[in-house]
Design a protein around this motif. Structure first.
Motif, PDB file in Angstrom:
ATOM      1  N   GLY A  62       0.790  -1.225   0.000  1.00  0.00           N
ATOM      2  CA  GLY A  62       0.000   0.000   0.000  1.00  0.00           C
ATOM      3  C   GLY A  62       0.821   1.273   0.000  1.00  0.00           C
ATOM      4  N   VAL A  63       0.131   2.373  -0.220  1.00  0.00           N
ATOM      5  CA  VAL A  63       0.732   3.704  -0.271  1.00  0.00           C
ATOM      6  C   VAL A  63       0.041   4.567   0.770  1.00  0.00           C
ATOM      7  CG1 VAL A  63       1.214   5.719  -1.714  1.00  0.00           C
ATOM      8  CG2 VAL A  63       1.133   3.430  -2.750  1.00  0.00           C
ATOM      9  N   ARG A  64       0.812   5.337   1.527  1.00  0.00           N
ATOM     10  CA  ARG A  64       0.204   6.204   2.527  1.00  0.00           C
ATOM     11  C   ARG A  64       0.928   7.542   2.597  1.00  0.00           C
ATOM     12  NH1 ARG A  64       3.517   2.875   5.772  1.00  0.00           N
ATOM     13  NH2 ARG A  64       4.744   4.006   7.337  1.00  0.00           N
ATOM     14  N   ASP A  65       0.201   8.541   3.081  1.00  0.00           N
ATOM     15  CA  ASP A  65       0.739   9.892   3.250  1.00  0.00           C
ATOM     16  C   ASP A  65       1.531   9.953   4.546  1.00  0.00           C
ATOM     17  OD1 ASP A  65       0.954  12.778   3.799  1.00  0.00           O
ATOM     18  OD2 ASP A  65      -0.448  12.998   2.145  1.00  0.00           O
ATOM     19  N   ASP A  66       2.683  10.611   4.503  1.00  0.00           N
ATOM     20  CA  ASP A  66       3.520  10.738   5.696  1.00  0.00           C
ATOM     21  C   ASP A  66       4.023  12.167   5.832  1.00  0.00           C
ATOM     22  OD1 ASP A  66       4.832   9.599   7.995  1.00  0.00           O
ATOM     23  OD2 ASP A  66       6.720   9.690   6.879  1.00  0.00           O
ATOM     24  N   ASN A  83      -1.068   3.718 -10.563  1.00  0.00           N
ATOM     25  CA  ASN A  83      -2.411   4.287 -10.593  1.00  0.00           C
ATOM     26  C   ASN A  83      -2.854   4.898  -9.267  1.00  0.00           C
ATOM     27  OD1 ASN A  83      -3.519   3.382 -13.382  1.00  0.00           O
ATOM     28  ND2 ASN A  83      -2.616   1.521 -12.542  1.00  0.00           N
ATOM     29  N   ASP A  84      -1.997   4.912  -8.274  1.00  0.00           N
ATOM     30  CA  ASP A  84      -2.377   5.441  -6.967  1.00  0.00           C
ATOM     31  C   ASP A  84      -2.471   6.972  -7.004  1.00  0.00           C
ATOM     32  OD1 ASP A  84      -1.454   6.557  -4.104  1.00  0.00           O
ATOM     33  OD2 ASP A  84      -2.435   4.615  -3.852  1.00  0.00           O
ATOM     34  N   PRO A  85      -3.552   7.555  -6.468  1.00  0.00           N
ATOM     35  CA  PRO A  85      -3.707   9.016  -6.520  1.00  0.00           C
ATOM     36  C   PRO A  85      -2.659   9.774  -5.712  1.00  0.00           C
ATOM     37  CG  PRO A  85      -5.473   7.983  -5.237  1.00  0.00           C
ATOM     38  CD  PRO A  85      -4.757   6.882  -5.926  1.00  0.00           C
ATOM     39  N   LEU A  86      -2.183   9.222  -4.607  1.00  0.00           N
ATOM     40  CA  LEU A  86      -1.144   9.894  -3.829  1.00  0.00           C
ATOM     41  C   LEU A  86       0.159   9.962  -4.616  1.00  0.00           C
ATOM     42  CD1 LEU A  86      -1.587   8.485  -0.194  1.00  0.00           C
ATOM     43  CD2 LEU A  86      -1.942  10.844  -0.956  1.00  0.00           C
ATOM     44  N   VAL A  87       0.497   8.870  -5.295  1.00  0.00           N
ATOM     45  CA  VAL A  87       1.710   8.865  -6.116  1.00  0.00           C
ATOM     46  C   VAL A  87       1.565   9.857  -7.269  1.00  0.00           C
ATOM     47  CG1 VAL A  87       3.256   7.461  -7.522  1.00  0.00           C
ATOM     48  CG2 VAL A  87       2.172   6.459  -5.502  1.00  0.00           C
ATOM     49  N   ALA A  88       0.403   9.868  -7.902  1.00  0.00           N
ATOM     50  CA  ALA A  88       0.179  10.775  -9.033  1.00  0.00           C
ATOM     51  C   ALA A  88       0.302  12.229  -8.610  1.00  0.00           C
ATOM     52  CB  ALA A  88      -1.200  10.515  -9.638  1.00  0.00           C
ATOM     53  N   LEU A  93       6.607  11.448 -11.045  1.00  0.00           N
ATOM     54  CA  LEU A  93       7.687  10.804 -11.798  1.00  0.00           C
ATOM     55  C   LEU A  93       7.665   9.291 -11.598  1.00  0.00           C
ATOM     56  CD1 LEU A  93      10.230  10.870 -13.524  1.00  0.00           C
ATOM     57  CD2 LEU A  93      11.554  11.391 -11.462  1.00  0.00           C
ATOM     58  N   LEU A  94       7.397   8.858 -10.374  1.00  0.00           N
ATOM     59  CA  LEU A  94       7.339   7.420 -10.102  1.00  0.00           C
ATOM     60  C   LEU A  94       6.170   6.767 -10.822  1.00  0.00           C
ATOM     61  CD1 LEU A  94       8.191   6.863  -6.326  1.00  0.00           C
ATOM     62  CD2 LEU A  94       9.500   6.165  -8.336  1.00  0.00           C
ATOM     63  N   ALA A  95       5.024   7.445 -10.828  1.00  0.00           N
ATOM     64  CA  ALA A  95       3.856   6.896 -11.523  1.00  0.00           C
ATOM     65  C   ALA A  95       4.156   6.716 -13.003  1.00  0.00           C
ATOM     66  CB  ALA A  95       2.645   7.805 -11.328  1.00  0.00           C
ATOM     67  N   LYS A  96       4.773   7.722 -13.617  1.00  0.00           N
ATOM     68  CA  LYS A  96       5.057   7.656 -15.048  1.00  0.00           C
ATOM     69  C   LYS A  96       6.101   6.597 -15.377  1.00  0.00           C
ATOM     70  CE  LYS A  96       3.726  12.464 -15.784  1.00  0.00           C
ATOM     71  NZ  LYS A  96       4.131  13.835 -16.146  1.00  0.00           N
ATOM     72  N   ALA A  97       7.126   6.474 -14.538  1.00  0.00           N
ATOM     73  CA  ALA A  97       8.145   5.458 -14.789  1.00  0.00           C
ATOM     74  C   ALA A  97       7.575   4.055 -14.620  1.00  0.00           C
ATOM     75  CB  ALA A  97       9.326   5.659 -13.844  1.00  0.00           C
ATOM     76  N   THR A  98       6.734   3.867 -13.604  1.00  0.00           N
ATOM     77  CA  THR A  98       6.172   2.549 -13.340  1.00  0.00           C
ATOM     78  C   THR A  98       5.256   2.104 -14.472  1.00  0.00           C
ATOM     79  OG1 THR A  98       6.274   3.042 -10.975  1.00  0.00           O
ATOM     80  CG2 THR A  98       4.967   1.150 -11.629  1.00  0.00           C
ATOM     81  N   GLN A  99       4.607   3.041 -15.122  1.00  0.00           N
ATOM     82  CA  GLN A  99       3.732   2.702 -16.246  1.00  0.00           C
ATOM     83  C   GLN A  99       4.498   2.117 -17.419  1.00  0.00           C
ATOM     84  OE1 GLN A  99       1.789   6.445 -17.004  1.00  0.00           O
ATOM     85  NE2 GLN A  99       0.583   6.344 -15.119  1.00  0.00           N
ATOM     86  N   THR A 100       5.820   2.310 -17.465  1.00  0.00           N
ATOM     87  CA  THR A 100       6.631   1.798 -18.572  1.00  0.00           C
ATOM     88  C   THR A 100       7.246   0.441 -18.271  1.00  0.00           C
ATOM     89  OG1 THR A 100       8.798   2.716 -17.922  1.00  0.00           O
ATOM     90  CG2 THR A 100       7.258   4.205 -19.045  1.00  0.00           C
ATOM     91  N   VAL A 101       7.074  -0.067 -17.057  1.00  0.00           N
ATOM     92  CA  VAL A 101       7.707  -1.331 -16.678  1.00  0.00           C
ATOM     93  C   VAL A 101       7.071  -2.504 -17.433  1.00  0.00           C
ATOM     94  CG1 VAL A 101       8.067  -2.967 -14.789  1.00  0.00           C
ATOM     95  CG2 VAL A 101       8.390  -0.519 -14.393  1.00  0.00           C
ATOM     96  N   ALA A 102       7.853  -3.198 -18.199  1.00  0.00           N
ATOM     97  CA  ALA A 102       7.458  -4.457 -18.847  1.00  0.00           C
ATOM     98  C   ALA A 102       6.071  -4.380 -19.493  1.00  0.00           C
ATOM     99  CB  ALA A 102       7.539  -5.588 -17.832  1.00  0.00           C
ATOM    100  N   ASP A 103       5.181  -5.317 -19.119  1.00  0.00           N
ATOM    101  CA  ASP A 103       3.839  -5.396 -19.693  1.00  0.00           C
ATOM    102  C   ASP A 103       2.810  -5.490 -18.573  1.00  0.00           C
ATOM    103  OD1 ASP A 103       3.836  -8.080 -18.774  1.00  0.00           O
ATOM    104  OD2 ASP A 103       4.718  -8.762 -20.640  1.00  0.00           O
TER     105      ASP A 103
END
Length: 292
Positions: A62-66, A83-88, A93-103
């Motif tokens: 999970g992802v949480r605010d700190d 796709n997590d709204p906190l990451v977005a 940058l992490l959201a965009k990079a993760t979207q490119t990982v493999a398939d």
């Protein structure tokens, strides 16, 4: 091929997982998403006697605010991070990079922490965490500790993790409102990055006030392009100015030479891709000449 026989353990807490690792000693191996471990086991390139599966430990997910950062559990699947709204909102940058990982299949099974602990320099998540000054939270038999990204990646497929330690989460300082982009170059879809660039920029008054740049597959570990970051400070949001400031991105790096290109080719690519990544992050429209 079929993997060698092994004992399988699926603890439900970090403490139980650490105990299982300690009992296994040198013969134990952690299973996160399995997207790297299982293929090498099937090829008999690895033959651990004990597998410790972290998939049932809910505290690692999970992802949480700190406050001034977000915390991403090590066992959080890639598709959740992407796709997590906190990451977005706070670490786009992490959201965009993760979207490119493999398939999609790999993104649903593979985990954020598993990819980072694997430490493949061609992996797409190492450079973004380095650029964002992430911190890696680690649990082991000696207690818990925090390691900055600049010290976590030690060498090719090697991290600061000890044999008796588990990566539990990654703390990412917020870059809310920053522009960001992950630019990678591959020859075929879903390939490892031949070169990749993670860029995050903070814009003020039509210029770049601050920049963070990380390079993928330009050495045995991810590379922080500090000199380029300095050159971009105060740079106008202009394609030519950005190209001039980023032209030296590949200097001082030690990329591999293989069938995808030699080291000089990759250094050239690093400059081109850094200019594109920064321009896109800053909202600058890239001309046909800049895209060439």
């Amino acid at each position: 091929m079929i993997p060698s026989a092994f004992d399988y353990q699926a603890p439900t807490s970090v403490d139980d997982a650490l105990a299982a690792l300690a009992a296994a000693g040198d013969e134990g191996k952690i299973l996160a998403g399995g997207q790297s471990l299982l293929p090498v086991m099937r090829l008999r390139l690895a033959a651990p006697e004990v597998i410790v599966d972290l998939g049932r430990i809910t505290e690692l997910q999970g992802v949480r605010d700190d406050g001034d950062a977000i915390i991403i559990g090590a066992m959080t699947p890639h598709h959740v991070v992407a796709n997590d709204p906190l990451v977005a909102e706070h670490a786009a940058l992490l959201a965009k990079a993760t979207q490119t990982v493999a398939d999609p299949q790999v993104r649903h099974r593979g985990t954020f922490g598993g990819a980072l602990a694997h430490a493949d320099p061609a992996g797409d998540l190492l450079a973004p965490t380095l650029a964002l000054d992430a911190e890696f939270e680690i649990a082991g038999s000696g207690g818990r500790r925090t390691v900055p990204a600049s010290e976590f990646f030690v060498d090719l497929f090697t991290t600061a993790l000890g044999d008796d330690e588990i990566l539990t989460s990654v703390r990412v300082p917020k870059t809310t409102g920053w522009g960001s982009h992950y630019q990678k170059f591959t020859r075929v879809a879903q390939q490892w990055s031949i070169v990749g660039v993670a860029a995050a920029v903070r814009v003020e008054s039509d210029s770049i006030a601050e920049a963070r740049i990380g390079l993928t597959n330009m050495g045995s570990t991810p590379v922080r392009a500090s000199s380029v970051e300095q050159a971009l400070a105060g740079c106008a949001l202009d394609e030519s100015a950005i190209a001039a400031a980023t032209a030296s991105a590949g200097e001082g790096t030690n990329p591999p030479s293989d069938t995808n290109g030699d080291a000089d080719y990759r250094r050239h690519l690093a400059g081109v891709l850094t200019a594109r990544a920064v321009s896109t992050a800053g909202g600058v429209v890239i001309s046909a000449a800049g895209a060439a």
